[in-house]
Design a protein around this motif. Structure first.
Motif, PDB file in Angstrom:
ATOM      1  N   THR A  53       0.830  -1.205   0.000  1.00 10.39           N
ATOM      2  CA  THR A  53       0.000   0.000   0.000  1.00 10.39           C
ATOM      3  C   THR A  53       0.868   1.261   0.000  1.00 10.39           C
ATOM      4  OG1 THR A  53      -1.765  -1.138   1.173  1.00 10.39           O
ATOM      5  CG2 THR A  53      -1.771   1.259   1.286  1.00 10.39           C
ATOM      6  N   ILE A  54       1.906   1.250   0.814  1.00  7.79           N
ATOM      7  CA  ILE A  54       2.735   2.446   1.008  1.00  7.79           C
ATOM      8  C   ILE A  54       3.703   2.670  -0.147  1.00  7.79           C
ATOM      9  CG2 ILE A  54       4.566   3.427   2.472  1.00  7.79           C
ATOM     10  CD1 ILE A  54       3.085   1.909   4.827  1.00  7.79           C
ATOM     11  N   LEU A  55       4.323   1.612  -0.625  1.00  3.62           N
ATOM     12  CA  LEU A  55       5.316   1.748  -1.686  1.00  3.62           C
ATOM     13  C   LEU A  55       4.650   1.908  -3.045  1.00  3.62           C
ATOM     14  CD1 LEU A  55       7.829  -1.040  -0.578  1.00  3.62           C
ATOM     15  CD2 LEU A  55       8.030   1.429  -0.209  1.00  3.62           C
ATOM     16  N   PRO A  56       5.041   2.927  -3.797  1.00  6.41           N
ATOM     17  CA  PRO A  56       4.515   3.048  -5.164  1.00  6.41           C
ATOM     18  C   PRO A  56       4.907   1.809  -5.988  1.00  6.41           C
ATOM     19  CG  PRO A  56       5.626   5.062  -4.488  1.00  6.41           C
ATOM     20  CD  PRO A  56       5.918   4.032  -3.446  1.00  6.41           C
ATOM     21  N   GLN A  57       4.169   1.562  -7.040  1.00  4.22           N
ATOM     22  CA  GLN A  57       4.361   0.361  -7.858  1.00  4.22           C
ATOM     23  C   GLN A  57       5.813   0.163  -8.282  1.00  4.22           C
ATOM     24  OE1 GLN A  57       1.817  -1.793  -8.367  1.00  4.22           O
ATOM     25  NE2 GLN A  57       3.211  -3.207  -9.350  1.00  4.22           N
ATOM     26  N   ASP A  58       6.486   1.233  -8.677  1.00  5.99           N
ATOM     27  CA  ASP A  58       7.867   1.082  -9.148  1.00  5.99           C
ATOM     28  C   ASP A  58       8.879   0.861  -8.023  1.00  5.99           C
ATOM     29  OD1 ASP A  58       7.278   3.746  -8.489  1.00  5.99           O
ATOM     30  OD2 ASP A  58       8.869   4.524  -9.765  1.00  5.99           O
ATOM     31  N   TYR A  59       8.427   0.858  -6.783  1.00  4.71           N
ATOM     32  CA  TYR A  59       9.296   0.540  -5.650  1.00  4.71           C
ATOM     33  C   TYR A  59       8.966  -0.822  -5.047  1.00  4.71           C
ATOM     34  CZ  TYR A  59      11.153   5.274  -5.503  1.00  4.71           C
ATOM     35  OH  TYR A  59      11.788   6.449  -5.802  1.00  4.71           O
ATOM     36  N   ARG A  60       7.913  -1.435  -5.479  1.00  8.47           N
ATOM     37  CA  ARG A  60       7.579  -2.760  -4.961  1.00  8.47           C
ATOM     38  C   ARG A  60       8.592  -3.764  -5.488  1.00  8.47           C
ATOM     39  NH1 ARG A  60       1.237  -3.893  -5.378  1.00  8.47           N
ATOM     40  NH2 ARG A  60       2.018  -5.926  -4.773  1.00  8.47           N
ATOM     41  N   PRO A  61       9.087  -4.649  -4.633  1.00  3.78           N
ATOM     42  CA  PRO A  61      10.133  -5.569  -5.077  1.00  3.78           C
ATOM     43  C   PRO A  61       9.679  -6.560  -6.143  1.00  3.78           C
ATOM     44  CG  PRO A  61       9.594  -5.952  -2.762  1.00  3.78           C
ATOM     45  CD  PRO A  61       8.813  -4.770  -3.208  1.00  3.78           C
TER      46      PRO A  61
END
Length: 127
Positions: A53-61
């Motif tokens: 929820t917190i991490l934007p899509q381009d930061y999700r591992p």
């Protein structure tokens, strides 16, 4: 980050990821192939859901990873691996959202320097 609440949520996520990683890493060193118990898995999945929820899509591992399946209990080493990836990405996101001004680090909120003091970034450079 859009608001100070986003900063608080990110800081909470980083602490929770670190704490859970420490606990599960100790289990993984002792018994890497043992399955995590249902209680711990529930907590891990809550933290991962918060990260998603917190991490934007381009930061999700991993763009297609939502949570561990409780029907197929992951091993301690599996959970450690995923938590490590989330920790790295949360820190990359945090580092990309702090700026140095007046001899201190501050969070950027709504693309401007806020008055929220931040720790020095550990990741430097663009995404």
């Amino acid at each position: 980050m859009k608001t100070s609440n986003d900063v608080e949520a990110l800081e909470r996520l980083i602490v929770q990821l670190g704490g859970m990683h420490t606990e599960i890493s100790q289990l993984a060193k002792k018994s890497p192939n043992d399955a995590l118990n249902a209680f711990k898995l529930k907590l891990v999945n809550k933290i991962i859901a918060a990260g998603n929820t917190i991490l934007p899509q381009d930061y999700r591992p991993f763009e297609d990873f939502e949570q561990f399946d409780s029907d197929d209990m992951p091993t301690n080493s599996d959970v450690t691996l995923i938590l490590t990836q989330y920790m790295e990405q949360a820190e990359r996101f945090r580092s990309d959202n702090v700026v140095y001004e007046g001899y201190k680090w501050y969070y950027k909120v709504d693309d401007r320097t806020s008055d929220i003091i931040a720790a020095q970034p550990t990741r430097v450079g663009d995404k």
